[in-house]
Design a protein around this motif. Structure first.
Motif, PDB file in Angstrom:
ATOM      1  N   ARG A 387      59.809   2.876 -20.955  1.00 19.02           N
ATOM      2  CA  ARG A 387      60.403   1.966 -21.935  1.00 19.02           C
ATOM      3  C   ARG A 387      61.591   1.216 -21.326  1.00 19.02           C
ATOM      4  NH1 ARG A 387      62.659   4.404 -27.485  1.00 19.02           N
ATOM      5  NH2 ARG A 387      63.805   5.649 -25.978  1.00 19.02           N
ATOM      6  N   THR A 388      62.410   1.933 -20.543  1.00 16.23           N
ATOM      7  CA  THR A 388      63.578   1.314 -19.927  1.00 16.23           C
ATOM      8  C   THR A 388      63.171   0.263 -18.905  1.00 16.23           C
ATOM      9  OG1 THR A 388      64.854   3.352 -20.227  1.00 16.23           O
ATOM     10  CG2 THR A 388      65.690   1.768 -18.639  1.00 16.23           C
ATOM     11  N   VAL A 389      62.195   0.593 -18.063  1.00 12.16           N
ATOM     12  CA  VAL A 389      61.724  -0.369 -17.063  1.00 12.16           C
ATOM     13  C   VAL A 389      61.135  -1.596 -17.747  1.00 12.16           C
ATOM     14  CG1 VAL A 389      60.066  -0.757 -15.204  1.00 12.16           C
ATOM     15  CG2 VAL A 389      61.362   1.379 -15.283  1.00 12.16           C
ATOM     16  N   GLY A 390      60.326  -1.373 -18.778  1.00 13.06           N
ATOM     17  CA  GLY A 390      59.768  -2.498 -19.520  1.00 13.06           C
ATOM     18  C   GLY A 390      60.849  -3.354 -20.148  1.00 13.06           C
ATOM     19  N   GLY A 391      61.861  -2.688 -20.728  1.00 16.25           N
ATOM     20  CA  GLY A 391      62.967  -3.438 -21.320  1.00 16.25           C
ATOM     21  C   GLY A 391      63.745  -4.238 -20.296  1.00 16.25           C
ATOM     22  N   SER A 392      63.953  -3.663 -19.119  1.00 18.29           N
ATOM     23  CA  SER A 392      64.657  -4.389 -18.051  1.00 18.29           C
ATOM     24  C   SER A 392      63.866  -5.614 -17.622  1.00 18.29           C
ATOM     25  CB  SER A 392      64.896  -3.458 -16.858  1.00 18.29           C
ATOM     26  OG  SER A 392      65.674  -2.345 -17.230  1.00 18.29           O
ATOM     27  N   LEU A 393      62.561  -5.450 -17.487  1.00 20.58           N
ATOM     28  CA  LEU A 393      61.717  -6.593 -17.125  1.00 20.58           C
ATOM     29  C   LEU A 393      61.757  -7.670 -18.206  1.00 20.58           C
ATOM     30  CD1 LEU A 393      58.593  -4.758 -15.657  1.00 20.58           C
ATOM     31  CD2 LEU A 393      60.069  -6.352 -14.412  1.00 20.58           C
ATOM     32  N   GLY A 394      61.655  -7.252 -19.464  1.00 18.86           N
ATOM     33  CA  GLY A 394      61.680  -8.221 -20.560  1.00 18.86           C
ATOM     34  C   GLY A 394      62.983  -8.984 -20.618  1.00 18.86           C
ATOM     35  N   THR A 395      64.095  -8.285 -20.400  1.00 21.47           N
ATOM     36  CA  THR A 395      65.401  -8.936 -20.416  1.00 21.47           C
ATOM     37  C   THR A 395      65.534  -9.909 -19.251  1.00 21.47           C
ATOM     38  OG1 THR A 395      66.385  -6.998 -21.463  1.00 21.47           O
ATOM     39  CG2 THR A 395      67.887  -8.530 -20.377  1.00 21.47           C
ATOM     40  N   ALA A 396      65.083  -9.475 -18.056  1.00 20.93           N
ATOM     41  CA  ALA A 396      65.191 -10.333 -16.874  1.00 20.93           C
ATOM     42  C   ALA A 396      64.333 -11.581 -17.023  1.00 20.93           C
ATOM     43  CB  ALA A 396      64.786  -9.556 -15.625  1.00 20.93           C
ATOM     44  N   VAL A 397      63.097 -11.410 -17.485  1.00 23.72           N
ATOM     45  CA  VAL A 397      62.200 -12.563 -17.633  1.00 23.72           C
ATOM     46  C   VAL A 397      62.725 -13.509 -18.713  1.00 23.72           C
ATOM     47  CG1 VAL A 397      59.894 -13.275 -18.356  1.00 23.72           C
ATOM     48  CG2 VAL A 397      60.167 -11.349 -16.799  1.00 23.72           C
ATOM     49  N   GLY A 398      63.137 -12.960 -19.853  1.00 22.93           N
ATOM     50  CA  GLY A 398      63.673 -13.804 -20.918  1.00 22.93           C
ATOM     51  C   GLY A 398      64.911 -14.555 -20.487  1.00 22.93           C
ATOM     52  N   GLY A 399      65.824 -13.870 -19.793  1.00 29.08           N
ATOM     53  CA  GLY A 399      67.026 -14.532 -19.313  1.00 29.08           C
ATOM     54  C   GLY A 399      66.733 -15.625 -18.315  1.00 29.08           C
ATOM     55  N   SER A 400      65.738 -15.398 -17.463  1.00 25.27           N
ATOM     56  CA  SER A 400      65.379 -16.412 -16.467  1.00 25.27           C
ATOM     57  C   SER A 400      64.801 -17.657 -17.126  1.00 25.27           C
ATOM     58  CB  SER A 400      64.367 -15.823 -15.475  1.00 25.27           C
ATOM     59  OG  SER A 400      64.928 -14.737 -14.771  1.00 25.27           O
ATOM     60  N   VAL A 401      63.946 -17.466 -18.126  1.00 26.52           N
ATOM     61  CA  VAL A 401      63.356 -18.617 -18.815  1.00 26.52           C
ATOM     62  C   VAL A 401      64.445 -19.432 -19.513  1.00 26.52           C
ATOM     63  CG1 VAL A 401      61.825 -19.334 -20.696  1.00 26.52           C
ATOM     64  CG2 VAL A 401      61.110 -17.527 -19.118  1.00 26.52           C
ATOM     65  N   LEU A 402      65.381 -18.746 -20.155  1.00 23.06           N
ATOM     66  CA  LEU A 402      66.466 -19.451 -20.846  1.00 23.06           C
ATOM     67  C   LEU A 402      67.388 -20.170 -19.862  1.00 23.06           C
ATOM     68  CD1 LEU A 402      67.477 -16.811 -23.550  1.00 23.06           C
ATOM     69  CD2 LEU A 402      66.032 -18.813 -23.840  1.00 23.06           C
ATOM     70  N   THR A 403      67.525 -19.638 -18.663  1.00 18.57           N
ATOM     71  CA  THR A 403      68.384 -20.263 -17.656  1.00 18.57           C
ATOM     72  C   THR A 403      67.707 -21.470 -17.032  1.00 18.57           C
ATOM     73  OG1 THR A 403      69.432 -18.136 -17.154  1.00 18.57           O
ATOM     74  CG2 THR A 403      69.654 -19.875 -15.507  1.00 18.57           C
ATOM     75  N   TRP A 404      66.428 -21.323 -16.708  1.00 23.03           N
ATOM     76  CA  TRP A 404      65.716 -22.403 -16.026  1.00 23.03           C
ATOM     77  C   TRP A 404      65.379 -23.563 -16.956  1.00 23.03           C
ATOM     78  CZ3 TRP A 404      61.906 -18.359 -13.647  1.00 23.03           C
ATOM     79  CH2 TRP A 404      62.565 -17.680 -12.605  1.00 23.03           C
ATOM     80  N   SER A 405      65.181 -23.268 -18.241  1.00 28.09           N
ATOM     81  CA  SER A 405      64.779 -24.322 -19.171  1.00 28.09           C
ATOM     82  C   SER A 405      65.592 -24.214 -20.457  1.00 28.09           C
ATOM     83  CB  SER A 405      63.280 -24.211 -19.484  1.00 28.09           C
ATOM     84  OG  SER A 405      62.880 -25.173 -20.434  1.00 28.09           O
ATOM     85  N   PRO A 406      66.884 -24.589 -20.406  1.00 29.30           N
ATOM     86  CA  PRO A 406      67.735 -24.450 -21.598  1.00 29.30           C
ATOM     87  C   PRO A 406      67.256 -25.339 -22.742  1.00 29.30           C
ATOM     88  CG  PRO A 406      68.845 -25.736 -19.904  1.00 29.30           C
ATOM     89  CD  PRO A 406      67.595 -25.214 -19.280  1.00 29.30           C
ATOM     90  N   GLY A 407      67.546 -24.899 -23.945  1.00 25.96           N
ATOM     91  CA  GLY A 407      67.131 -25.650 -25.124  1.00 25.96           C
ATOM     92  C   GLY A 407      66.382 -24.756 -26.090  1.00 25.96           C
ATOM     93  N   GLU A 408      66.210 -25.241 -27.319  1.00 26.54           N
ATOM     94  CA  GLU A 408      65.578 -24.424 -28.349  1.00 26.54           C
ATOM     95  C   GLU A 408      64.129 -24.097 -28.020  1.00 26.54           C
ATOM     96  OE1 GLU A 408      64.661 -24.601 -33.160  1.00 26.54           O
ATOM     97  OE2 GLU A 408      66.199 -25.889 -32.285  1.00 26.54           O
ATOM     98  N   SER A 409      63.439 -25.011 -27.326  1.00 21.37           N
ATOM     99  CA  SER A 409      62.039 -24.748 -26.992  1.00 21.37           C
ATOM    100  C   SER A 409      61.881 -23.538 -26.084  1.00 21.37           C
ATOM    101  CB  SER A 409      61.419 -25.979 -26.327  1.00 21.37           C
ATOM    102  OG  SER A 409      62.093 -26.281 -25.119  1.00 21.37           O
ATOM    103  N   SER A 410      62.917 -23.254 -25.288  1.00 25.54           N
ATOM    104  CA  SER A 410      62.823 -22.105 -24.388  1.00 25.54           C
ATOM    105  C   SER A 410      62.789 -20.798 -25.182  1.00 25.54           C
ATOM    106  CB  SER A 410      63.991 -22.106 -23.404  1.00 25.54           C
ATOM    107  OG  SER A 410      65.226 -21.985 -24.081  1.00 25.54           O
TER     108      SER A 410
END
Length: 450
Positions: A387-410
């Motif tokens: 669960r922890t590894v999955g959560g870390s991956l989810g947080t990292a991927v979500g943060g990367s998407v929000l960083t690379w493509s800022p805006g509400e659509s992200s």
């Protein structure tokens, strides 16, 4: 010993860990200013806790199987209290981070509590106990997030550590008084310290790489983990008394449940990062409002308790796992397409909390009921790490998407990614064999052989 008294002691221990886990998160900016630290340095208050908890949980779970789960639970609560006290008294960031490392030893509390339910409670009462402990974990986490703001306003940031230190110390008392001592493993049983060191190293490197995803040099820890993980795997297969019995992990129920947990963690923990950011940015909300918006997560957990008990009584935890994942996935889809008002967001979070509460209560039941009694501690611990590894991956991927493509659509993109992860988790849940719960027999009779 009365089952109610045993469950009460386990719930207080779970409360101590869940509050400690969440209380510090809203105050990172405050610690950054107080300690004159950079954002990346302050982030180690979370990273150090995560690494310590993930690395120590399987080892403490195995120690619980050998030396008694009650004894190791007391040790974990003691470490949480001492670590929190260290952070509270720290005058600089390194000492505060060191305290967080010690607090991370409390990561074993949750899986040990689930294993103790299997060990001490009668079979008919276990489903109810599993969902109560899961609900306490969720409600305690929500309470920590909500009360952080008032504590900072009325007291000081150090009380964010002092309060968990006191709660952890108090939790030791009912554990000692209410929980009966468990049986120890035979005298010739030993722990594989070499395997424990290898596991700690490659798992720590993996989580470090995930937490630093996208930053310079993040791939080096990943390379190290990729090299060491197969070495550890081969060593566990050859060891006479492995730290983690890979044959147990290969049981169909355990294998499918752990895979579902990994993907469920990806969506759950990731959303806990993304949704507060969405609320803060779209509605210009402060920390208190953001914390209140997340309250429906705990409410959903509470509302789903009765449903879980009825569903597991009729169809077993496999059905509860699949239903919970499906509900949470639909909530993510609804949030992805409809988050124009706070009411929509709160409703989506309510449904999401109900689904996740249903699923994670079933996850714990499936794992600890599917394995031999002498391996419940380490098996539940491995599931927690998934669960922890999955959560870390989810947080990292979500943060990367929000960083690379800022805006509400992200935000829509990220929520759709989490919904897709839960679709994968649903496929894994369907792979769980049935029936999976026949109390009192050997694990192979319930789950099939590997």
């Amino acid at each position: 010993m009365k089952p109610g008294a045993t469950l009460g002691g386990l719930c207080l221990a779970t409360t101590a860990y869940s509050v400690l886990q969440s209380l510090v998160v809203p105050a990172l900016g405050v610690f950054q200013d107080e300690l004159n630290a950079t954002p990346s340095a302050t982030a180690w208050l979370l990273t150090a806790f995560l690494l310590s908890a993930s690395i120590s949980t399987p080892v403490l779970g195995r120690l619980g199987d050998i030396y008694g789960k009650r004894r190791i639970l007391i040790a974990a609560l003691t470490a949480m209290s001492l670590g929190a006290l260290t952070s509270a008294l720290a005058s600089d960031l390194p000492v505060m981070v060191a305290g967080r490392v010690v607090q991370g030893l409390g990561g074993a509390v949750f899986p040990l509590c689930f294993a103790l339910v299997r060990e001490h409670l009668p079979a008919p009462g276990r489903p109810r106990a599993f969902v109560i402990i899961s609900t306490v974990m969720s409600v305690g986490g929500a309470a920590g997030t909500i009360t952080a703001g008032p504590i900072l306003s009325l007291l000081s940031s150090r009380w964010l550590f002092l309060i968990p230190a006191m709660v952890s110390a108090l939790a030791i008392i009912p554990v000692i008084l209410l929980l009966p001592p468990g049986e120890r493993a035979p005298l010739n049983t030993r722990i594989d310290w070499y395997g424990a060191a290898l596991l700690a190293t490659w798992l720590g490197l993996l989580l470090l790489a995930i937490s630093r995803f996208g930053s310079p040099g993040w791939h080096w820890p990943l390379i190290g983990a990729t090299i060491l993980a197969p070495v550890w795997w081969r060593g566990q297969r050859r060891a006479d008394q492995p730290l983690v019995d890979l044959r147990t992990l290969a049981l169909p129920t355990v294998r499918a449940t752990n895979a579902a947990t990994l993907l469920l963690g990806f969506g759950m923990f990731g959303s806990w990062m993304v949704i507060p950011l969405l609320v803060a940015e779209k509605f210009d909300a402060g920390p208190t409002v953001v914390g209140l918006v997340m309250v429906p997560t705990a409410v959903g957990n509470l509302l789903i308790m009765r449903v879980y008990r009825r569903l597991t009584a009729r169809q077993g935890p496999r059905a509860a796992l699949a239903a919970g994942i499906a509900i949470a996935g639909l909530a993510y889809l609804a949030l992805a397409v409809g988050h124009q008002t706070l009411a929509q967001v709160c409703l989506g979070i309510l449904v999401m909390g109900a689904g996740i509460g249903l699923a994670f209560a079933a996850v714990g039941a499936l794992v600890v009921e599917a394995v031999p009694s002498e391996q419940t501690g380490v098996s539940a611990a491995v599931n927690t790490v998934m669960r922890t590894v999955g959560g870390s991956l989810g947080t990292a991927v979500g943060g990367s998407v929000l960083t690379w493509s800022p805006g509400e659509s992200s935000y829509t993109t990220v929520l759709l990614l989490y919904a897709a992860a839960l679709a994968g988790a649903l496929c894994c849940a369907i792979r769980v064999p049935r029936p999976v719960t026949v109390y009192g027999g050997p694990a192979e009779a319930r789950t099939g052989t590997a």
